[in-house]
Design a protein around this motif. Sequence first.
Motif, PDB file in Angstrom:
ATOM      1  N   ALA A 156       0.831  -1.205   0.000  1.00  0.00           N
ATOM      2  CA  ALA A 156       0.000   0.000   0.000  1.00  0.00           C
ATOM      3  C   ALA A 156       0.868   1.259   0.000  1.00  0.00           C
ATOM      4  O   ALA A 156       0.596   2.220  -0.720  1.00  0.00           O
ATOM      5  N   TYR A 157       1.906   1.254   0.807  1.00  0.00           N
ATOM      6  CA  TYR A 157       2.822   2.401   0.886  1.00  0.00           C
ATOM      7  C   TYR A 157       3.524   2.615  -0.457  1.00  0.00           C
ATOM      8  O   TYR A 157       3.581   3.739  -0.967  1.00  0.00           O
ATOM      9  N   ASN A 158       4.052   1.534  -1.034  1.00  0.00           N
ATOM     10  CA  ASN A 158       4.716   1.645  -2.328  1.00  0.00           C
ATOM     11  C   ASN A 158       3.760   2.204  -3.383  1.00  0.00           C
ATOM     12  O   ASN A 158       4.135   3.063  -4.188  1.00  0.00           O
ATOM     13  N   ALA A 159       2.526   1.705  -3.379  1.00  0.00           N
ATOM     14  CA  ALA A 159       1.546   2.168  -4.365  1.00  0.00           C
ATOM     15  C   ALA A 159       1.274   3.657  -4.202  1.00  0.00           C
ATOM     16  O   ALA A 159       1.151   4.391  -5.197  1.00  0.00           O
ATOM     17  N   SER A 160       1.189   4.124  -2.964  1.00  0.00           N
ATOM     18  CA  SER A 160       0.908   5.539  -2.735  1.00  0.00           C
ATOM     19  C   SER A 160       2.041   6.418  -3.241  1.00  0.00           C
ATOM     20  O   SER A 160       1.797   7.512  -3.780  1.00  0.00           O
TER      21      SER A 160
END
Length: 272
Positions: A156-160
Motif C-alpha cells: 500500500a505504501y509503495n503504491a501511494s
Amino acid sequence: MARGAFQQKVVVITGGCAGIGRALALRFAHSGARIAILDVQDEPLLAFQQQLMDKLNAEVLAIRCDVADPQACEQAICQVLEHFGGIDLLINNAGITHRSTFAETDLAVFQRIMAVNYFGALHCTQQALPSIVQRQGQIIVLSSLSGFAPLLYRSAYNASKHALHGLFETLRMEVRPQGVNVMLVTPGFTATDIRKNALVGDGSISQQMINTPFKVSSPSDVADDIYRGAVKRKRLMVLSNVDWRARLLARWFPGLFERWMLPRLSGVKPQR
C-alpha cells in the motif's frame, strides 16, 4: 542560519509537528519564512507553534487538519490564505506506512494509506494551487526510495508513492509554463516516528521494531537538503542512503535487486 530566498515567504507544511516536517518548519523559520503547520496532533501542534514563536520570533499559524479529509484541507488552506494573503511554497509531507503482506492487509489499510499519502497531497495541492500559480511559487512532495525501488511488506505504501510520482510529474509539466516549480524528494532511512507508528494488516499499530541495515539520516540533515533544493528550484532530489545502488539495481538488474538488496531494505518480516 542566514536569511535569504524565503524571507517573508509563506510556507505551508503538512505533517509539520514531527520528524522531517518539524525539521522543515524549523529550517524555513530560520530562513525568515512565515510558517503554516498542518497536523492532526492538537497539543504538540500548539506547543511547537509556541516554540517557533518564542525561540525564532517566527510568524506561525498552526491548524489541526487531517489531510485525508478534503473538507478539512479546504478549510485549512482557506485559513492560511486569509491569514497570510497567499502561499509561496506547499510542502506535502504528511504520510503513514504499514508492514504487512498484501494477502494479509485489510482493504481499510490500503484505503487509509492512500487517503493520507496520496489524496492528502492531492487535496492540499488543489486548494493551494491558484495562489501558488499567482505567486509563481513551488510545490514540494515527500516521496520515498520506494517510489522507484519497492519494499517488501509495503504494497500500500509503495503504491501511494508511485501514485505521487505519476500525479506530480504530470502537474510539473502543466504548471511549468506558469512559473511554478514542482520538486519530488525521495529521502532514504530517516530517524522519524513513521516506522514506529506503522500499521499492520488489520489496521492496528505495529509494535515490531525494524532493523535498518543502512545509515539513518537525521531529520535536520534531510530538511537542510530540501531547503537547498527549494532555493535552487530543483525538480527531483534523491536523498536516499542507498540511492544510486537501489535505483541502478531496481531498474537495470531487477533479479539481483530482488535477491540481494530488497530483503536488506525491507528489514523485517511482516506481522498481522
